[in-house]
Design an enzyme around this catalytic site. Structure first.
Site, PDB file in Angstrom:
ATOM      1  N   ALA A   1       3.684  15.622-104.719  1.00  0.00           N
ATOM      2  CA  ALA A   1       3.527  14.180-104.543  1.00  0.00           C
ATOM      3  C   ALA A   1       2.230  13.683-105.176  1.00  0.00           C
ATOM      4  O   ALA A   1       2.075  12.501-105.428  1.00  0.00           O
ATOM      5  CB  ALA A   1       3.540  13.831-103.060  1.00  0.00           C
ATOM      6  N   LYS A   2       1.310  14.604-105.420  1.00  0.00           N
ATOM      7  CA  LYS A   2       0.021  14.269-106.059  1.00  0.00           C
ATOM      8  C   LYS A   2      -0.652  13.079-105.384  1.00  0.00           C
ATOM      9  O   LYS A   2      -1.200  12.205-106.042  1.00  0.00           O
ATOM     10  CB  LYS A   2       0.210  14.047-107.557  1.00  0.00           C
TER      11      LYS A   2
END
Lengths: 319, 319
Positions: free
Chosen positions: A121-122
């Site tokens: 998802a960073k």
């Protein structure tokens, strides 16, 4: 698990990971980044026969159903050769609420097959917001109507641009749940050079500064495997940087995306190995899921073969 | 809109923004980062009387309903004094699929009241994935069952750590839809110093490098207002950096979070002003939504008063 004064500490992430890597003899992480326009044909068939019909539901719900079926098929095909799946959250997020439901379902399917789940998802934000993301991925959100569970990921990729105080809530929540985070240190894309490769006045690159942050944050999360619960995302496409980054992060688990479709070669990744087999996770997405592309044939069979090939290539790095 | 060879170009983001800022005499962006445990009391009451009951539905669905009601109440309270809302996506994401539905509903409520919508998601990833996020926030995702619309944000905050090629798909999609992106340049948290303030060997800080990227990417998106569609997130908590960053990004719209609860003072933000009033957007969240905290009283009335106060303070910077 350790019990102390009534509180149960979960097994540290790195030890859970190390156990799985050993038991499966695999450091392979299979990336799931489903494009509704190019799912496996069998997924469309099953969605047609078992999914919600045109009359009852929205394109988003129908697409999300097909995406979830596709991911289940991929998981079934590769489960014996992998240790984890890496779910690209963007691919679910773009399908809205039904996409989010499909993400949660896919997490459960992967877990049922004994795979760890890394949410790619960073995420990264200021502390209050990082705590909200921690609720979403590791914990639960308190509400007056009862707790709302997050997706209970084993790992989450995080973006460290906002610095240490932005990472701490995520690291802490992960630690409390026996999970881990993987901070971006040197990504697999060409544009990584634009910021991450810049040299600092005091020496080292921006990536090396990020590596130092990863190392510091991981110190208190080192398990009996000698590995920490703060890992690093390091692109497999820049193997010349691996030795230096390993030196800076001796206890970190390296998650190496970019194998296959992005051009990274497993054979070049040996410098990323630490002292434990679980110190290195190689991640391939399109290279596995799309293995039958071009040559034709059964996508599931081709994916399984490619997963087995990558599993062995990586394992042989330890020789 | 300009029509050319059958293709309709949308009005550039910066011109839409400039028009709204002028018409409303406001540069105020109200942040919505709802915590299900501290919504306005009226939201709980309405959720109780109009929302899904305990018997039929999950805690997530009930909490998401209350969150959406709360956001609608906030929007109603502040709409006359603001030009946009900034929605903290983490706060919706942690409620899963119902949270995502609440996000989409809130976007529509804001739009109905003439407010622009900035999705504060701080997304950033390699090009393929950035394109998926672009579908989620600006465009639509093609599927065999029909297109799945994204949330159609007017603006999106993005994280530039992955470099220029990671930002291009987002900038391009925004431009095609008359929307804009706001890249993190110097965030409002203390940890910003850990990476963003580091000095580069070739001169300037990491933030200043990010500013140069913002400036370059925005060159082709400059509207008749003289402003570009690639803006910058610059924390209101570090006013000493504003003049230099404005010099580096003369056409960028600065989105300045951190006013109020985080300690930023509007009066200190004058150096962030460019040549157009819309060059500066100040963003306050807890300071407005929680304005009645401590002093008691009606939250909606307190929020409206605080929004009016900030609106005027910011507008006076141009004197």
């Amino acid at each position: 698990v350790t019990e102390f004064a009534g509180r149960v500490d979960p097994e540290p992430f790195s030890d859970r990971l190390a156990g799985r890597v050993g038991a499966r003899a695999s450091q392979l992480v299979v990336g799931l980044d489903p494009d509704p326009m190019s799912l496996w044909p069998r997924a469309y068939e099953l969605a047609e026969s078992q999914g919600p019909g045109k009359a009852q539901t929205s394109p988003a719900a129908r697409a999300a159903f097909a995406v979830a079926v596709h991911c289940t098929l991929v998981i079934e095909a590769v489960a014996d050769h992998a240790v984890a799946v890496k779910m690209q959250v963007a691919c679910f997020e773009r399908l809205g609420a039904p996409g989010w439901a499909a993400l949660a379902q896919t997490v459960n399917r992967a877990r049922d097959r004994g795979l760890l789940v890394i949410a790619d998802a960073k995420r990264g934000d200021i502390d209050v917001t990082a705590a909200a993301y921690a609720n979403a991925y590791f914990g639960a959100t308190p509400t007056p109507y009862g707790e709302v569970s997050g997706i209970a990921a084993d790992g989450l990729t995080v973006n460290p641009l906002l610095g240490i105080d932005s990472l701490k809530p995520l690291v802490q929540a992960a630690r409390e749940h026996g999970a881990g985070v993987f901070a971006l240190v040197r990504t697999s894309n060409r544009g990584a050079a634009d910021v991450q490769d810049r040299v600092l006045e005091k020496g080292g690159t921006v990536s090396e500064r990020l590596a130092a942050i990863v190392h510091d944050l991981g110190r208190e999360g080192i398990g009996s495997s000698g590995l920490s619960d703060v890992g690093a995302v390091v692109g497999a496409t820049a193997p010349d940087r691996l030795a230096r980054l390993r030196e800076l992060m001796p206890e970190a688990v390296f998650l190496l995306p970019g194998v296959g479709a992005q051009g990274g070669r497993v054979e070049a990744l040996a410098p990323a190995l630490g002292e434990h087999p679980a110190s290195l996770l190689i991640s391939a997405s399109r290279g596995i899921v799309g293995a039958s592309a071009g040559q034709g044939g059964n996508p599931a069979k081709a994916a399984r073969l490619e997963a087995a090939r990558l599993q062995e290539l990586a394992w042989n790095l330890m020789d």
